[in-house]
Design an enzyme around this catalytic site. Structure first.
Site, PDB file in Angstrom:
ATOM      1  N   THR A 213      15.536 -24.007  -5.460  1.00 31.59           N
ATOM      2  CA  THR A 213      16.020 -22.974  -6.060  1.00 31.59           C
ATOM      3  C   THR A 213      14.942 -22.132  -6.673  1.00 31.59           C
ATOM      4  O   THR A 213      15.344 -20.908  -6.790  1.00 31.59           O
ATOM      5  CB  THR A 213      16.817 -23.446  -7.294  1.00 31.59           C
ATOM      6  OG1 THR A 213      16.050 -24.277  -8.135  1.00 31.59           O
ATOM      7  CG2 THR A 213      18.076 -24.380  -6.968  1.00 31.59           C
TER       8      THR A 213
ATOM      9  N   GLY B  38       4.623 -35.353  -2.463  1.00 37.44           N
ATOM     10  CA  GLY B  38       5.680 -34.657  -3.300  1.00 37.44           C
ATOM     11  C   GLY B  38       5.616 -34.572  -4.709  1.00 37.44           C
ATOM     12  O   GLY B  38       6.559 -34.219  -5.518  1.00 37.44           O
TER      13      GLY B  38
ATOM     14  N   SER C 170       0.003 -32.552  -5.693  1.00 37.45           N
ATOM     15  CA  SER C 170      -1.404 -32.566  -5.811  1.00 37.45           C
ATOM     16  C   SER C 170      -2.187 -31.407  -5.737  1.00 37.45           C
ATOM     17  O   SER C 170      -2.928 -31.223  -6.455  1.00 37.45           O
ATOM     18  CB  SER C 170      -1.842 -33.719  -4.872  1.00 37.45           C
ATOM     19  OG  SER C 170      -1.816 -33.366  -3.530  1.00 37.45           O
ATOM     20  N   SER C 171      -1.767 -30.529  -4.856  1.00 37.81           N
ATOM     21  CA  SER C 171      -2.414 -29.228  -4.437  1.00 37.81           C
ATOM     22  C   SER C 171      -2.290 -28.398  -5.632  1.00 37.81           C
ATOM     23  O   SER C 171      -3.254 -27.658  -6.311  1.00 37.81           O
ATOM     24  CB  SER C 171      -2.119 -28.551  -3.120  1.00 37.81           C
ATOM     25  OG  SER C 171      -0.683 -28.373  -3.069  1.00 37.81           O
TER      26      SER C 171
ATOM     27  N   GLU D 256      -1.208 -20.654  -2.035  1.00 40.90           N
ATOM     28  CA  GLU D 256      -0.078 -21.410  -1.028  1.00 40.90           C
ATOM     29  C   GLU D 256       0.252 -20.068  -0.074  1.00 40.90           C
ATOM     30  O   GLU D 256       0.125 -20.198   0.909  1.00 40.90           O
ATOM     31  CB  GLU D 256       0.780 -22.076  -1.834  1.00 40.90           C
ATOM     32  CG  GLU D 256       0.454 -23.116  -2.938  1.00 40.90           C
ATOM     33  CD  GLU D 256      -0.060 -24.469  -2.254  1.00 40.90           C
ATOM     34  OE1 GLU D 256       0.168 -24.573  -1.056  1.00 40.90           O
ATOM     35  OE2 GLU D 256      -0.777 -25.062  -2.824  1.00 40.90           O
TER      36      GLU D 256
ATOM     37  N   ASP E  52       5.917 -25.800  -8.790  1.00 41.04           N
ATOM     38  CA  ASP E  52       4.843 -26.841  -8.726  1.00 41.04           C
ATOM     39  C   ASP E  52       3.684 -26.176 -10.113  1.00 41.04           C
ATOM     40  O   ASP E  52       3.429 -27.110 -11.084  1.00 41.04           O
ATOM     41  CB  ASP E  52       3.882 -27.006  -7.709  1.00 41.04           C
ATOM     42  CG  ASP E  52       5.084 -27.260  -6.316  1.00 41.04           C
ATOM     43  OD1 ASP E  52       6.348 -27.329  -6.996  1.00 41.04           O
ATOM     44  OD2 ASP E  52       4.620 -27.409  -5.387  1.00 41.04           O
TER      45      ASP E  52
ATOM     46  N   TYR F 276      10.008 -25.470   5.947  1.00 38.70           N
ATOM     47  CA  TYR F 276       9.948 -24.954   4.537  1.00 38.70           C
ATOM     48  C   TYR F 276      10.308 -23.654   4.636  1.00 38.70           C
ATOM     49  O   TYR F 276      11.097 -23.052   4.014  1.00 38.70           O
ATOM     50  CB  TYR F 276       8.647 -25.247   3.598  1.00 38.70           C
ATOM     51  CG  TYR F 276       8.678 -25.001   2.245  1.00 38.70           C
ATOM     52  CD1 TYR F 276       9.240 -25.808   1.269  1.00 38.70           C
ATOM     53  CD2 TYR F 276       8.500 -23.539   2.014  1.00 38.70           C
ATOM     54  CE1 TYR F 276       9.459 -25.296   0.052  1.00 38.70           C
ATOM     55  CE2 TYR F 276       8.650 -23.214   0.632  1.00 38.70           C
ATOM     56  CZ  TYR F 276       9.125 -23.907  -0.368  1.00 38.70           C
ATOM     57  OH  TYR F 276       9.351 -23.542  -1.708  1.00 38.70           O
TER      58      TYR F 276
HETATM   59  C1  GLA Z   1       8.044 -27.306  -2.956  1.00 41.26           C
HETATM   60  C2  GLA Z   1       7.478 -26.050  -3.226  1.00 41.26           C
HETATM   61  C3  GLA Z   1       8.153 -25.604  -4.560  1.00 41.26           C
HETATM   62  C4  GLA Z   1       9.749 -25.886  -4.658  1.00 41.26           C
HETATM   63  C5  GLA Z   1      10.184 -27.243  -3.879  1.00 41.26           C
HETATM   64  C6  GLA Z   1      11.537 -27.365  -3.645  1.00 41.26           C
HETATM   65  O1  GLA Z   1       7.420 -28.474  -3.892  1.00 41.26           O
HETATM   66  O2  GLA Z   1       6.016 -26.179  -3.521  1.00 41.26           O
HETATM   67  O3  GLA Z   1       7.775 -24.385  -4.915  1.00 41.26           O
HETATM   68  O4  GLA Z   1      10.165 -24.817  -3.600  1.00 41.26           O
HETATM   69  O5  GLA Z   1       9.334 -27.584  -2.791  1.00 41.26           O
HETATM   70  O6  GLA Z   1      12.354 -27.212  -4.621  1.00 41.26           O
END
Ligand code: GLA
Length: 384
Positions: free
Chosen positions: A33, A121, A124-125, A157, A169, A219
């Site tokens: 989202t 998930g 870490s980055s 990123e 993140d 992605y």
């Molecule tokens: C990864 C991306 C985030 C987000 C999630 C999914 O972690 O880095 O920005 O889009 O996926 O919610």
């Protein structure tokens, strides 16, 4: 941290000037989202990246990664593009993104360490980027608002590494609050509310041990689907800019404007935003059962609408659905592998994780990494 300072002294023969830490994060609800300008419930975890640095003369920076004992050196005048498969990109990229904002930093010596599991998930980055960013902020007295620091990491990123991620993140790593979830709005880029974690429950992370090789392109293609769905809906619905603005009823009424794939991607994102607000209300009335049900619903939507689950993730969540010990579970983060989160009463954690591990070993023939997560504070840095 004291170990790190000692290591720094051993390697560079002097003391660091600034130390920082930035945690990993868990996406608790609100999948894909963030780049649709929607809402997310997330938290920072206790596992963090740590960075210690001191300025040095010249243009060459030296960084030692204590996890692997490997060193990187780079010239500040030769970092315009990322080096292929180089962990120091996360640091170099921060320097490049600051430069775009007309902020120049000088050369430095640094050491880094991290307890955030890699490629799991838990971001870490982003933790690495934000730990370096917070150290630079103090060392060079850089005055940027906190959301802009999250954008610096996102820029690493998006622009340096080519992964079109949102702000979740980095934002969670900066804004996390101990023992709380944060409800963030990625249109206004702010924390709307800090929600205390339900007392007596734990968030258990179970790693599917799948590292999907197509993660990046999958992605980016999900993001492209969301954006094309939003464009088509915007042409028919006044006031719509992103999927964040679309109600489920409007989406259903305009389904004929979208391809089946766009419709299902949009249904996931619109549904996730609704579930986030529903979860906030459920938590406010301490309705943990409803909160858990929303986590399960999110995973089903990932499976059926967004298609970002995989068989190993489904094994973990299907076990949770069938177990009376788990109140809710879902994949967390980008998907296509990585982790699931499970909401479990503290008193049941041991029994549940034993059973979950045995089941996964039997069905998938792999040992899942299981972490009972402590929810910690966001990033910090200090001058020594
Ligand atoms: C990864 C991306 C985030 C987000 C999630 C999914 O972690 O880095 O920005 O889009 O996926 O919610």
């Amino acid at each position: 941290m004291t170990d790190m300072i000692a290591e720094f002294k051993k390697i560079y023969g002097r003391a660091p000037e600034v130390v920082s830490r930035a945690p990993g994060r868990l996406e608790v609800l609100g999948n894909h989202t963030d780049y649709n300008e929607g809402v997310v419930l997330s938290c920072a975890v206790a596992q963090a990246a740590h960075f210690a640095m001191a300025k040095r003369a010249g243009r060459v920076c030296r960084v030692r990664d204590l996890r692997e004992g490997v060193a990187a050196e780079f010239d500040l005048d030769r970092i315009a593009t990322a080096a292929p498969r180089d962990w120091s990109n996360y640091i170099r990229g921060v320097v490049v993104e600051l430069r775009k904002r007309c902020i120049e930093i000088g050369a430095f010596d640094a050491v880094l360490d991290s307890s955030v599991p890699l490629s799991a998930g838990m971001s870490s980055s982003a933790a690495l980027e934000m730990s370096a960013a917070m150290a630079f902020r103090i060392a060079y007295g850089i005055d940027l608002p906190l959301p802009e620091w999250a954008r610096v990491g996102q820029g690493v990123e998006n622009n340096y590494l080519g992964l079109k991620t949102g702000l979740l993140d980095q934002f969670s790593s900066l804004y996390g609050r101990r023992n709380s979830l944060i409800l963030s709005d990625f249109r206004t880029v702010e924390v709307l509310k800090t929600v205390p974690l339900p007392v007596g429950f734990e968030l258990v992370v179970a790693n599917s041990m799948v590292k999907h090789t197509l993660v990046d392109s999958e992605y980016n293609s999900r993001r492209a689907d969301c954006e094309s769905a939003a464009r088509k809906l915007a042409a028919a619905l006044p006031g719509v800019r992103t999927l964040r603005d679309v109600l489920m009823s409007e989406l259903e009424d305009h389904a004929q404007l979208l391809t089946d794939r766009e419709f299902r991607r949009a249904r996931h994102v619109v549904g996730e935003c609704e579930r986030v607000f529903a979860a906030e209300k459920a938590l406010a009335r301490n309705d943990i059962g409803e909160f858990g049900a929303l986590l399960f619903a999110s995973h089903r939507s990932s499976q059926n609408n967004f298609e970002n689950s995989c068989p190993e993730l489904d094994v973990l969540v299907d076990f949770a659905v069938a177990s009376p010990l788990c109140l809710g579970a879902r994949l967390s983060g980008g998907g296509f592998g990585g982790i699931t989160i499970h909401l479990v009463a503290a008193s049941d954690v041991e029994e549940y994780t034993d059973k979950l591990r045995t089941h996964f070993q039997r069905v998938v023939q792999k040992d899942p990494q299981i972490i009972v997560c402590s929810v910690g504070d966001g990033a910090s840095a200090e001058e020594l």
